[in-house]
Design an enzyme around this catalytic site. Structure first.
Site, short mmCIF file in Angstrom:
data_model
loop_
_atom_site.label_atom_id
_atom_site.label_comp_id
_atom_site.label_asym_id
_atom_site.label_seq_id
_atom_site.Cartn_x
_atom_site.Cartn_y
_atom_site.Cartn_z
CE LYS A 125 -2.40 -1.16 3.76
NZ LYS A 125 -2.23 -2.60 4.03
CB ILE A 172 6.13 -5.65 4.58
CG1 ILE A 172 6.13 -7.18 4.72
CG2 ILE A 172 7.27 -5.18 3.68
CD1 ILE A 172 7.35 -7.73 5.40
CE LYS A 195 19.01 6.74 7.19
NZ LYS A 195 19.41 5.85 6.06
CG HIS A 219 16.04 -15.88 52.81
ND1 HIS A 219 16.05 -14.54 52.50
CD2 HIS A 219 15.93 -15.94 54.15
CE1 HIS A 219 15.96 -13.82 53.60
NE2 HIS A 219 15.87 -14.65 54.62
CG ASN A 233 26.62 -29.33 48.73
OD1 ASN A 233 26.47 -29.69 47.58
ND2 ASN A 233 27.80 -29.12 49.27
NE ARG A 239 24.73 -32.09 39.29
CZ ARG A 239 25.83 -31.62 38.70
NH1 ARG A 239 27.02 -32.12 39.01
NH2 ARG A 239 25.74 -30.69 37.76
#
Length: 509
Positions: free
Chosen positions: A69, A129, A140, A271, A410, A505
């Site tokens: 367009k 587009i 710009k 926490h 751990n 793990r």
């Protein structure tokens, strides 16, 4: 330098027309020529405002089903021409191109179309587009052109037009250009991330969040903090102050933990670690038993459950000082009880899909990983000792393994009858974690006789097994994989303890 520009000609072509009317009427009042296309052109005409079809400027109709367009030199020439450049001015005069001083254009709703579950072809058609090209061209050339790329900027533009009689300053145009490039870069990131899926995805990092909340501060008062995301999509906030940085970290951990459980479960976190969690036939019992795990640490904690909170449960919860409570639903009576104190945060969680990737900043970059979506149930536990775990011990080991997965390494977790008994978290040695868990259990009067133990990683030495046996533990879960696994297995056999390995793990750093 201010470099004011008077708006003489405007190009307007938008998908969203909310709050556009005041801008159109203000431009009419200022005598600005308006060029437009399609539905926007009709919208402007219906306001009784003169509008010039872009087709009259380009001498080309909208073609290819609306795909083309505005892609024409007479449009882009008018936007990109430099007002102080003699060569540019000679060319636009030669080709009868009007200077376009204002561009108001937005983008097709690509993200919304993806979220709607639309078929691929519909999604492709929402890759803009013309719009993205107009935005980039006008941004710009912000030295001379105003670009409005979002309906969020309509009100600001209208105030400027009215206050400055249709003139804009360079600083204002630059600010609008910054907003426009933010929108265009986000749009391109969304399109790329939609394409970049599957096994052959490019290993690049592109994330863009348009919504941001300024937090009271970061982890500490001297640190600034922000949240990029849409909390409103995930929670209804029923009560309380705004979530802090630390609240959000704990809430994230709470949501991840509770999603491991299907039976009625209540968890209390401090926490990011669970200091209490229990699964029971009803939430009231789950709450009472979760609180009993560690009522000291529960003070000021984040609470979460996976069922509707009723009045009886709310009355019990109301006795505790806490920061945040999260549930999928509350009865009307429960909500009234829980919102009686103005600062406590009450969240109703919505059913929203969460990302499958985790990332955080590190050194001079970002690390990313898949979310840990694995948790090993009884069918994935391999008994490696002479003594085999009982059916109840397998259930408790599964429960403990879920908690381990969401506890800082751990970590050692003790559990019994779908209840956290104690945990040792974040220690520099697994032995220290185990000792911490034993001390905590004893301090709250829990017997570890018949309890189970889960570890987030293997035992390099048999000392943890020996200490667990002395405390009364009867079954142990660990991933295995140490070159000294057999030492721990032998110690378990010596002490008459069942041990299972999972091969997976669950470190959490």
């Amino acid at each position: 330098m201010n470099h004011p520009v008077k708006i003489k000609n405007a190009l307007i072509s938008v998908f969203y027309k909310d709050n556009l009317e005041p801008v159109i009427l203000q431009l009419q009042k200022l005598g600005v020529n308006i060029y437009s296309t399609g539905g926007t052109e009709t919208f402007i005409k219906n306001l009784g405002v003169d509008v010039i079809p872009v087709e009259d400027l380009t001498s080309y109709p909208s073609i290819l089903g609306g795909r083309v367009k505005t892609l024409h030199p007479k449009v882009f020439g008018g936007i990109l021409t430099r007002r102080g450049h003699n060569g540019d001015q000679e060319q636009i005069a030669q080709y009868e191109i009007p200077e376009i001083d204002l561009v108001i254009v937005d983008l097709y709703p690509f993200e919304e179309t993806v979220k709607s579950g639309a078929p691929e072809q519909d999604i492709i058609e929402k890759i803009d587009i013309g719009g993205i090209s107009l935005i980039r061209a006008a941004a710009k050339n912000h030295q001379d052109v105003v670009i409005i790329a979002s309906k969020d900027d309509y009100t600001t533009l209208n105030h400027i037009l009215e206050a400055q009689n249709g003139e804009t300053s360079l600083a204002q145009r630059k600010a609008f250009a910054r907003n426009a490039f933010n929108i265009s870069s986000h749009y391109d990131s969304a399109i790329f991330n939609w394409f970049n899926q599957g096994d052959d995805a490019l290993t690049v990092f592109k994330q863009s969040e348009q919504k941001a909340a300024v937090l009271r501060y970061g982890e500490n008062p001297h640190q600034k903090g922000y949240f990029y995301g849409d909390l409103d999509a995930m929670f209804d906030k029923l009560n309380g102050k705004e979530l802090s940085y630390n609240n959000l970290v704990d809430v994230d951990a709470a949501v991840a933990l509770i999603d491991e459980f299907t039976e009625p479960t209540f968890a209390i976190l401090k926490h990011t670690n669970a200091c209490g969690i229990a699964s029971r036939p009803n939430l009231l019992n789950a709450w009472n038993d979760a609180l009993a795990c560690d009522p000291v640490s529960a003070f000021g904690g984040v609470l979460i459950c996976n069922g509707e909170v009723d009045e009886a449960t709310a009355l019990e919860i109301n006795k505790l000082f806490f920061e945040v409570l999260i549930a999928p639903a509350y009865s009307a009576a429960a909500e009234q009880v829980l919102t009686s104190k103005k600062n406590r945060i009450i969240l109703r969680r919505k059913d929203v899909a969460l990302p499958g990737k985790l990332f955080k900043t590190l050194l001079n970059g970002v690390i990313e990983q898949d979310k840990d979506n694995t948790v090993e149930g009884p069918e994935l536990m391999t008994a490696v000792t002479t003594q085999k775990p009982t059916a109840q011990e397998l259930k408790d080991l599964f429960f403990a393994n879920k908690v381990v997965k969401h506890t800082k390494s751990n970590t050692i977790v003790f559990a019994k009858n779908n209840t956290l008994i104690a945990s040792g978290v974040g220690q520099t040695s697994r032995v220290d974690s185990l000792k911490q868990a034993v001390i905590k259990a004893e301090s709250f009067g829990f017997s570890l006789q018949g309890a189970v133990m889960a570890s987030d990683a293997f035992f390099p030495f048999p000392d943890c097994v020996e200490l667990a046996a002395e405390a009364g533990i009867t079954a142990i879960l660990q991933p295995g994989g140490s070159i000294k696994d057999q030492d721990s297995i032998d110690k378990a056999n010596e002490k008459g303890i069942a041990m299972v390995t999972t091969g997976v793990r669950h470190f959490k750093h």
